[in-house]
Design an enzyme around this catalytic site. Sequence first.
Site, short mmCIF file in Angstrom:
data_model
loop_
_atom_site.label_atom_id
_atom_site.label_comp_id
_atom_site.label_asym_id
_atom_site.label_seq_id
_atom_site.Cartn_x
_atom_site.Cartn_y
_atom_site.Cartn_z
CD GLN A 16 -2.55 2.13 2.19
OE1 GLN A 16 -2.25 1.35 3.68
NE2 GLN A 16 -3.87 1.64 1.93
CE1 TYR A 30 -3.20 9.38 6.85
CE2 TYR A 30 -4.56 7.98 6.62
CZ TYR A 30 -3.81 8.48 7.19
OH TYR A 30 -3.74 7.83 9.25
N GLY A 74 -9.14 -6.58 8.68
CA GLY A 74 -8.18 -5.51 9.65
C GLY A 74 -7.73 -6.75 10.89
C1 LIG Z 1 -4.05 -0.36 14.07
C2 LIG Z 1 -4.08 -0.46 12.11
C3 LIG Z 1 -3.35 0.40 11.03
C4 LIG Z 1 -4.22 0.65 10.19
N1 LIG Z 1 -3.60 1.25 9.78
C5 LIG Z 1 -3.90 1.22 8.35
C6 LIG Z 1 -3.07 1.79 7.35
O1 LIG Z 1 -2.09 2.47 7.39
N2 LIG Z 1 -3.86 1.81 6.22
C7 LIG Z 1 -5.09 1.79 5.92
O2 LIG Z 1 -5.02 1.51 5.07
N3 LIG Z 1 -5.91 1.40 6.87
C8 LIG Z 1 -5.30 1.58 7.95
N4 LIG Z 1 -5.93 0.56 9.11
C9 LIG Z 1 -7.28 -0.04 8.70
C10 LIG Z 1 -7.60 -0.90 8.13
O3 LIG Z 1 -6.95 -0.91 7.18
C11 LIG Z 1 -9.24 -1.12 7.97
O4 LIG Z 1 -9.96 -0.38 6.95
C12 LIG Z 1 -9.52 -1.41 9.68
O5 LIG Z 1 -9.43 -1.96 10.55
C13 LIG Z 1 -11.29 -2.37 9.71
O6 LIG Z 1 -11.55 -3.41 10.10
P1 LIG Z 1 -11.40 -4.43 10.07
O7 LIG Z 1 -12.44 -3.68 10.64
O8 LIG Z 1 -11.41 -5.28 10.50
O9 LIG Z 1 -10.40 -3.62 12.08
C14 LIG Z 1 -5.40 0.63 10.46
C15 LIG Z 1 -6.22 -0.35 11.47
C16 LIG Z 1 -5.82 -0.85 12.19
C17 LIG Z 1 -5.92 -2.04 13.29
#
Ligand SMILES: Cc1cc2nc3c(=O)[nH]c(=O)nc-3n(C[C@H](O)[C@H](O)[C@H](O)COP(=O)(O)O)c2cc1C
Length: 355
Positions: free
Chosen positions: A98, A178, A308
């Site tokens: 990414q 971003y 995530g």
């Molecule tokens: C620790 C953490 C770091 C994340 N960093 C990013 C990132 O670098 N880029 C991004 O697009 N989303 C990031 N996200 C969002 C996740 O990609 C995802 O959209 C979000 O966690 C929702 O999914 P979930 O409910 O299954 O966790 C992050 C989420 C978490 C928990």
Amino acid sequence: MSPLFTPVRIGRALAPNRLVMAPMTRSRADDHGVPGDITATYYAQRAGAGLIITEGVFPSAMGKGYVRTPGIETDAQVAAWKQVTEAVHARGGRIFMQLMHCGRISHPSLLDGATPVAPSAIQPAGQAWTPVGQVDYVTPRALSLDEIAGIIDEYRQATRRAITAGFDGVELHGASGYLPEQFLSSGSNQRQDHYGGSVENRARFVLELLKAMAAEAGADRVGIKISPEMNFNSITDAAPQETYTYLVEQLRGMGLAYLHVALFGTPVDYHALLRPRFEGAYLIGGGLTQESAEAALAAGKADATVFGSAFLANPDLPERFRLGAALNAPDKNSFYSPGPEGYIDYPALAAAPGA
Ligand SMILES: Cc1cc2nc3c(=O)[nH]c(=O)nc-3n(C[C@H](O)[C@H](O)[C@H](O)COP(=O)(O)O)c2cc1C
């Protein structure tokens, strides 16, 4: 059989299941943006995913927005990422990088004293995570037209380096407030030139980034993540339905590998709005459970489902879903802490206590 465990084509990649690991920043790189050995271990542990999408990686140093995040600009960074892709491929996995430029969601202390850049000089509310703790975001500097062209070229070069490092493709981080979303959204983009104003102009930067990335990798190795109305990082848009409908309609004919739409409780059903407008693989994410993912796949609402925090805490998430096994709980305290704890020590099923 569960629809999660059927193969699916995602551009050039053939994923053996429909469980995608979401991009997640983990802040385990060194101060030069170089990931360490533990990062190869972390991703290799999760190679059972249909597709892994890495944490956000800055295409150039001015794109950095958090402490200890990795880049793909220097030879040392490329060499370290090569170890990651080799480890994932050795375990039979597929991995996209990414590309994430934080724009105004940064701070001079993360940028060697430079002022963060953005479409317009509008200070975001909130605080940056810096080496000296949390401090208010500053007013960014508006990019010149030459600088915008330069950033697009940085994404092109970053894509080339990612492919050199062995990645199966690249994802444009167009979500979460971003730089690309700062251009896309009327609240953060008040430019008077052809990158601001109308939706056509606000979407131009995102579309030019994708074209530059596709020129290097091939469009079938390029995806994009968006998160309409997530309202994160001070992002606002006067007409988000119009903005995202226009953007996704412009993706038609580009031949992109996938569109990844993360939703967090919006009033509008953006999946219903956007999916019919996109021809490649449609990935959904945001608060999914095994049940809701299976229901979405069974109803034909998505081609793959993105997890995530569940993947963060369960290196063998597909296996656990297949067996109906209990899940490890994610520990928020170690999401962004340095070192191996809370990173590569979440147990797999065979090693879990009582398994
Ligand atoms: C620790 C953490 C770091 C994340 N960093 C990013 C990132 O670098 N880029 C991004 O697009 N989303 C990031 N996200 C969002 C996740 O990609 C995802 O959209 C979000 O966690 C929702 O999914 P979930 O409910 O299954 O966790 C992050 C989420 C978490 C928990």
